[in-house]
Scaffold this motif. Sequence first.
Motif, PDB file in Angstrom:
ATOM      1  N   VAL A 115       0.820  -1.211   0.000  1.00  0.00           N
ATOM      2  CA  VAL A 115       0.000   0.000   0.000  1.00  0.00           C
ATOM      3  C   VAL A 115       0.856   1.264   0.000  1.00  0.00           C
ATOM      4  N   LEU A 116       1.890   1.309   0.837  1.00  0.00           N
ATOM      5  CA  LEU A 116       2.687   2.525   1.023  1.00  0.00           C
ATOM      6  C   LEU A 116       3.850   2.668   0.045  1.00  0.00           C
ATOM      7  N   GLY A 117       4.205   1.604  -0.643  1.00  0.00           N
ATOM      8  CA  GLY A 117       5.322   1.664  -1.584  1.00  0.00           C
ATOM      9  C   GLY A 117       6.662   1.400  -0.914  1.00  0.00           C
ATOM     10  N   GLU A 118       7.707   1.894  -1.540  1.00  0.00           N
ATOM     11  CA  GLU A 118       9.078   1.660  -1.072  1.00  0.00           C
ATOM     12  C   GLU A 118       9.624   2.901  -0.369  1.00  0.00           C
ATOM     13  N   VAL A 119      10.286   2.668   0.763  1.00  0.00           N
ATOM     14  CA  VAL A 119      10.974   3.739   1.484  1.00  0.00           C
ATOM     15  C   VAL A 119      12.403   3.260   1.724  1.00  0.00           C
ATOM     16  N   VAL A 120      13.363   4.076   1.330  1.00  0.00           N
ATOM     17  CA  VAL A 120      14.771   3.756   1.542  1.00  0.00           C
ATOM     18  C   VAL A 120      15.357   4.817   2.467  1.00  0.00           C
ATOM     19  N   LEU A 121      15.996   4.373   3.536  1.00  0.00           N
ATOM     20  CA  LEU A 121      16.616   5.272   4.508  1.00  0.00           C
ATOM     21  C   LEU A 121      18.107   5.022   4.573  1.00  0.00           C
ATOM     22  N   GLY A 122      18.858   6.065   4.794  1.00  0.00           N
ATOM     23  CA  GLY A 122      20.285   5.913   5.029  1.00  0.00           C
ATOM     24  C   GLY A 122      21.183   6.199   3.855  1.00  0.00           C
ATOM     25  N   ASN A 123      20.658   6.596   2.708  1.00  0.00           N
ATOM     26  CA  ASN A 123      21.480   6.963   1.552  1.00  0.00           C
ATOM     27  C   ASN A 123      22.438   5.843   1.125  1.00  0.00           C
ATOM     28  N   PRO A 124      21.924   4.663   0.788  1.00  0.00           N
ATOM     29  CA  PRO A 124      22.794   3.541   0.429  1.00  0.00           C
ATOM     30  C   PRO A 124      23.437   3.708  -0.950  1.00  0.00           C
ATOM     31  N   SER A 125      24.594   3.109  -1.118  1.00  0.00           N
ATOM     32  CA  SER A 125      25.253   3.066  -2.424  1.00  0.00           C
ATOM     33  C   SER A 125      24.447   2.139  -3.334  1.00  0.00           C
ATOM     34  N   ALA A 126      24.797   2.099  -4.601  1.00  0.00           N
ATOM     35  CA  ALA A 126      24.107   1.212  -5.543  1.00  0.00           C
ATOM     36  C   ALA A 126      24.262  -0.246  -5.126  1.00  0.00           C
ATOM     37  N   GLU A 127      25.449  -0.628  -4.657  1.00  0.00           N
ATOM     38  CA  GLU A 127      25.677  -2.010  -4.228  1.00  0.00           C
ATOM     39  C   GLU A 127      24.875  -2.331  -2.963  1.00  0.00           C
ATOM     40  N   ALA A 128      24.818  -1.388  -2.035  1.00  0.00           N
ATOM     41  CA  ALA A 128      24.021  -1.593  -0.818  1.00  0.00           C
ATOM     42  C   ALA A 128      22.540  -1.695  -1.170  1.00  0.00           C
ATOM     43  N   LEU A 129      22.063  -0.855  -2.069  1.00  0.00           N
ATOM     44  CA  LEU A 129      20.662  -0.903  -2.475  1.00  0.00           C
ATOM     45  C   LEU A 129      20.336  -2.232  -3.146  1.00  0.00           C
ATOM     46  N   SER A 130      21.280  -2.764  -3.896  1.00  0.00           N
ATOM     47  CA  SER A 130      21.090  -4.076  -4.507  1.00  0.00           C
ATOM     48  C   SER A 130      20.895  -5.150  -3.438  1.00  0.00           C
ATOM     49  N   GLN A 131      21.662  -5.096  -2.366  1.00  0.00           N
ATOM     50  CA  GLN A 131      21.506  -6.046  -1.256  1.00  0.00           C
ATOM     51  C   GLN A 131      20.154  -5.847  -0.568  1.00  0.00           C
ATOM     52  N   LEU A 132      19.737  -4.602  -0.407  1.00  0.00           N
ATOM     53  CA  LEU A 132      18.476  -4.304   0.259  1.00  0.00           C
ATOM     54  C   LEU A 132      17.266  -4.736  -0.565  1.00  0.00           C
ATOM     55  N   ARG A 133      17.448  -4.896  -1.857  1.00  0.00           N
ATOM     56  CA  ARG A 133      16.343  -5.283  -2.736  1.00  0.00           C
ATOM     57  C   ARG A 133      16.298  -6.785  -2.997  1.00  0.00           C
ATOM     58  N   ARG A 134      17.170  -7.543  -2.366  1.00  0.00           N
ATOM     59  CA  ARG A 134      17.142  -9.005  -2.539  1.00  0.00           C
ATOM     60  C   ARG A 134      15.821  -9.569  -2.046  1.00  0.00           C
ATOM     61  N   GLU A 135      15.415 -10.673  -2.626  1.00  0.00           N
ATOM     62  CA  GLU A 135      14.159 -11.330  -2.276  1.00  0.00           C
ATOM     63  C   GLU A 135      14.326 -12.231  -1.062  1.00  0.00           C
ATOM     64  N   GLY A 136      13.206 -12.508  -0.405  1.00  0.00           N
ATOM     65  CA  GLY A 136      13.167 -13.519   0.657  1.00  0.00           C
ATOM     66  C   GLY A 136      13.562 -13.030   2.025  1.00  0.00           C
ATOM     67  N   LEU A 137      13.354 -13.932   2.990  1.00  0.00           N
ATOM     68  CA  LEU A 137      13.776 -13.663   4.360  1.00  0.00           C
ATOM     69  C   LEU A 137      15.143 -14.246   4.529  1.00  0.00           C
TER      70      LEU A 137
END
Length: 137
Positions: A115-137
């Motif tokens: 419902v709320l969409g995506e929120v990214v906090l902390g100004n991650p690098s592209a590589e960090a954002l890639s890790q944060l977008r991985r699937e699963g628990l």
Amino acid sequence: MIARLLLALLLLLPLQVFAAEAKSGRFLQEVISSSTAHEQSLRQLLQGERGLPSWVRNMLSRPRYVSGASQAVIVDGTAMELFAACLAKQCPDSHLRVLFLPDGKVVALRAADKVLGEVVLGNPSAEALSQLRREGL
């Protein structure tokens, strides 16, 4: 005597190196409750942020989430620990990932909610954002 001292130092060196590496196999709720550094760092990151699901905003005071075991990852040449969590019984619809440094400082967090969409906090690098977008628990 000097040889024994050098040997003792060499045996201790891997322990010191290991202490600076990210751990894995831990659960977010137990880490937050047992580590003041992790808890305070996450509290500072979440404080005052808008657009977050209520379970994320309140995760420190009222944990209503489940989490998978953390994973040790290397991001931009730095050892980090990646945690994943989701709202209990609603994992596909509301989940997050968070990266911590070994000293407990949070690097970045990504919350995704149907419902709320995506929120990214902390100004991650592209590589960090890639890790944060991985699937699963």
